[in-house]
Scaffold this active site. Structure first.
Site, PDB file in Angstrom:
ATOM      1  N   ASP A 145      -9.936   2.786   2.148  1.00 44.35           N
ATOM      2  CA  ASP A 145     -10.000   2.178   3.488  1.00 44.35           C
ATOM      3  C   ASP A 145     -10.696   3.128   4.464  1.00 44.35           C
ATOM      4  O   ASP A 145     -11.497   2.707   5.295  1.00 44.35           O
ATOM      5  CB  ASP A 145      -8.593   1.845   3.998  1.00 44.35           C
ATOM      6  CG  ASP A 145      -8.039   0.566   3.375  1.00 44.35           C
ATOM      7  OD1 ASP A 145      -8.844  -0.320   3.042  1.00 44.35           O
ATOM      8  OD2 ASP A 145      -6.815   0.463   3.214  1.00 44.35           O
ATOM      9  N   LYS A 191       0.801  -1.230   0.000  1.00 50.47           N
ATOM     10  CA  LYS A 191       0.000   0.000   0.000  1.00 50.47           C
ATOM     11  C   LYS A 191       0.834   1.282   0.000  1.00 50.47           C
ATOM     12  O   LYS A 191       0.360   2.315  -0.465  1.00 50.47           O
ATOM     13  CB  LYS A 191      -0.958   0.015   1.203  1.00 50.47           C
ATOM     14  CG  LYS A 191      -2.101  -0.981   1.082  1.00 50.47           C
ATOM     15  CD  LYS A 191      -3.058  -0.847   2.250  1.00 50.47           C
ATOM     16  CE  LYS A 191      -4.144  -1.895   2.193  1.00 50.47           C
ATOM     17  NZ  LYS A 191      -5.149  -1.688   3.248  1.00 50.47           N
TER      18      LYS A 191
HETATM   19  P1  NAP Z   1       0.149  -2.416  11.294  1.00 53.41           P
HETATM   20  O1  NAP Z   1       0.392  -1.198  10.493  1.00 53.41           O
HETATM   21  O2  NAP Z   1       1.205  -3.469  11.365  1.00 53.41           O
HETATM   22  O3  NAP Z   1      -0.209  -1.944  12.816  1.00 53.41           O
HETATM   23  C1  NAP Z   1      -0.391  -2.901  13.803  1.00 53.41           C
HETATM   24  C2  NAP Z   1      -0.907  -2.234  15.090  1.00 53.41           C
HETATM   25  O4  NAP Z   1      -1.228  -3.278  16.011  1.00 53.41           O
HETATM   26  C3  NAP Z   1       0.098  -1.319  15.783  1.00 53.41           C
HETATM   27  O5  NAP Z   1      -0.586  -0.248  16.385  1.00 53.41           O
HETATM   28  C4  NAP Z   1       0.700  -2.254  16.854  1.00 53.41           C
HETATM   29  O6  NAP Z   1       1.192  -1.568  17.997  1.00 53.41           O
HETATM   30  C5  NAP Z   1      -0.517  -3.044  17.248  1.00 53.41           C
HETATM   31  N1  NAP Z   1      -0.184  -4.338  17.831  1.00 53.41           N
HETATM   32  C6  NAP Z   1       0.362  -5.414  17.203  1.00 53.41           C
HETATM   33  N2  NAP Z   1       0.497  -6.436  18.083  1.00 53.41           N
HETATM   34  C7  NAP Z   1       0.031  -5.980  19.283  1.00 53.41           C
HETATM   35  C8  NAP Z   1      -0.102  -6.575  20.565  1.00 53.41           C
HETATM   36  N3  NAP Z   1       0.277  -7.826  20.798  1.00 53.41           N
HETATM   37  N4  NAP Z   1      -0.651  -5.841  21.540  1.00 53.41           N
HETATM   38  C9  NAP Z   1      -1.056  -4.562  21.335  1.00 53.41           C
HETATM   39  N5  NAP Z   1      -0.946  -3.937  20.134  1.00 53.41           N
HETATM   40  C10 NAP Z   1      -0.403  -4.645  19.124  1.00 53.41           C
HETATM   41  O7  NAP Z   1      -1.167  -3.194  10.825  1.00 53.41           O
HETATM   42  P2  NAP Z   1      -2.387  -2.625   9.929  1.00 53.41           P
HETATM   43  O8  NAP Z   1      -2.036  -2.768   8.496  1.00 53.41           O
HETATM   44  O9  NAP Z   1      -2.801  -1.307  10.445  1.00 53.41           O
HETATM   45  O10 NAP Z   1      -3.524  -3.731  10.233  1.00 53.41           O
HETATM   46  C11 NAP Z   1      -4.115  -3.833  11.505  1.00 53.41           C
HETATM   47  C12 NAP Z   1      -5.301  -4.795  11.459  1.00 53.41           C
HETATM   48  O11 NAP Z   1      -6.342  -4.264  10.666  1.00 53.41           O
HETATM   49  C13 NAP Z   1      -4.972  -6.172  10.874  1.00 53.41           C
HETATM   50  O12 NAP Z   1      -5.549  -7.159  11.693  1.00 53.41           O
HETATM   51  C14 NAP Z   1      -5.650  -6.159   9.517  1.00 53.41           C
HETATM   52  O13 NAP Z   1      -6.076  -7.457   9.118  1.00 53.41           O
HETATM   53  C15 NAP Z   1      -6.846  -5.275   9.787  1.00 53.41           C
HETATM   54  N6  NAP Z   1      -7.387  -4.603   8.568  1.00 53.41           N
HETATM   55  C16 NAP Z   1      -8.701  -4.764   8.274  1.00 53.41           C
HETATM   56  C17 NAP Z   1      -9.241  -4.133   7.174  1.00 53.41           C
HETATM   57  C18 NAP Z   1     -10.705  -4.319   6.843  1.00 53.41           C
HETATM   58  O14 NAP Z   1     -11.121  -3.872   5.774  1.00 53.41           O
HETATM   59  N7  NAP Z   1     -11.499  -4.923   7.709  1.00 53.41           N
HETATM   60  C19 NAP Z   1      -8.456  -3.313   6.361  1.00 53.41           C
HETATM   61  C20 NAP Z   1      -7.101  -3.170   6.688  1.00 53.41           C
HETATM   62  C21 NAP Z   1      -6.577  -3.829   7.802  1.00 53.41           C
HETATM   63  P3  NAP Z   1       2.712  -1.013  18.061  1.00 53.41           P
HETATM   64  O15 NAP Z   1       2.718   0.310  17.360  1.00 53.41           O
HETATM   65  O16 NAP Z   1       2.976  -0.916  19.525  1.00 53.41           O
HETATM   66  O17 NAP Z   1       3.581  -2.045  17.379  1.00 53.41           O
END
Ligand code: NAP
Length: 276
Positions: free
Chosen positions: A111, A75
């Site tokens: 998104d 992305k």
């Molecule tokens: P990302 O950029 O990698 O961000 C991950 C986030 O999760 C960060 O804030 C991280 O905190 C936190 N995190 C990870 N492990 C953790 C833990 N064990 N405890 C507490 N916080 C934790 O990921 P992303 O791309 O934003 O995606 C996040 C989620 O959204 C995924 O599950 C994805 O499948 C979902 N998603 C859904 C859609 C939809 O259309 N439904 C669209 C996009 C994404 P830190 O900053 O402390 O590392």
């Protein structure tokens, strides 16, 4: 009359690039939308590793693909390969949609608008007190969308410094670590952390969730996460990540076709694909 879809010389090609690609439900959702709206197009998933992204975009351009959805991990990187990027996608720092218009590849982000439409199934957002859990890519889209709709947004994150940076950039308040939820009043609460994706866990304790809030989880696999089950048990209204995914796809369909998306058909296709 046969209901077998036919592919003709004039059939438009759309698709999604991501890596890995085995889990995506986008071909099912968009295929259902094309059939329901009578649009002569086909939609494929392309498993493209990072080192092949540049070639894949050049290929899409050469083949005249009409629209390409862009998912993880591309992305941000895809922004280097486009002719135009809309200002909102630039502000969010990510493109999830590339549309071919008059020979130019235009990058945009659905998104944020998909997430907002999903929440608006349950509540108006203007002046709502919203809390976003997480500070990654999805949080950026969510915070932008909530601010765009007039909500006051507080960001909480495991690593509070990341919440601070995101909040400062996108006009939100940095509220500290996830443990601060109990002291942060909220009408709307969204989990954008990946907690719940791989384990039956929630990023916050159930008792920190306000019973009168509308609560949404970005995680859509599983659909009823621990976070949402806890919210329901507290009496909160919930929106699953499935709706976020369906509406970001609906927004993509609308961008390309200019027609209203058949959202129910897309949601039914999401359900029908299960773990496929
Ligand atoms: P990302 O950029 O990698 O961000 C991950 C986030 O999760 C960060 O804030 C991280 O905190 C936190 N995190 C990870 N492990 C953790 C833990 N064990 N405890 C507490 N916080 C934790 O990921 P992303 O791309 O934003 O995606 C996040 C989620 O959204 C995924 O599950 C994805 O499948 C979902 N998603 C859904 C859609 C939809 O259309 N439904 C669209 C996009 C994404 P830190 O900053 O402390 O590392």
């Amino acid at each position: 009359m046969s209901r077998t879809p036919t592919t003709r010389a004039t059939t438009a090609l759309c698709g999604i690039v991501l890596h890995p690609a085995s889990h995506t439900r986008s071909p099912a959702m968009h295929g259902a939308a094309f059939r329901a709206a009578g649009i002569d197009a086909t939609y494929l998933a392309f498993d493209v590793p990072p080192e092949s992204l540049s070639a894949a975009i050049a290929g899409a351009r050469a083949l005249g693909m009409r629209q390409l959805a862009v998912s993880l991990p591309h992305k941000e990187a895809v922004m280097h390969h486009l002719d135009v990027i809309d200002p909102v996608a630039r502000r969010i720092g990510a493109v999830n949609t590339v549309t071919l218009r008059e020979g130019r590849l235009e990058g945009s982000n659905t998104d944020w608008s998909g997430a907002v439409r999903a929440l608006e199934r349950e509540t108006a957002l203007d002046a709502a007190r919203a809390v976003v859990l997480g500070a990654g890519g999805t949080a950026r889209a969510m915070v932008h969308g909530l601010r765009e709709r007039g909500a006051q947004v507080t960001v909480l994150n495991r690593t509070p410094e990341r919440a601070q940076a995101l909040a400062a950039e996108l006009g939100a308040v940095a509220g500290g670590p996830l443990t601060a939820l109990g002291e942060t009043p909220h009408d709307v609460l969204v989990n954008t952390t990946s907690v719940g994706l791989h384990d039956d866990a929630s990023p916050v304790p159930a008792e920190a969730i306000a019973p009168e809030a509308v609560v949404m989880d970005a995680v859509y696999e599983p659909e009823r996460t621990r976070f949402l089950r806890d919210a329901e048990a507290r009496g909160a209204r919930t929106v699953t990540g499935r709706w976020m995914l369906v509406y970001q796809a609906a927004e993509q369909f609308e961008l390309w076709t200019g027609k209203k998306a058949p959202v129910q058909a897309m949601a039914a296709a999401f359900d029908a694909t299960g773990n496929a």
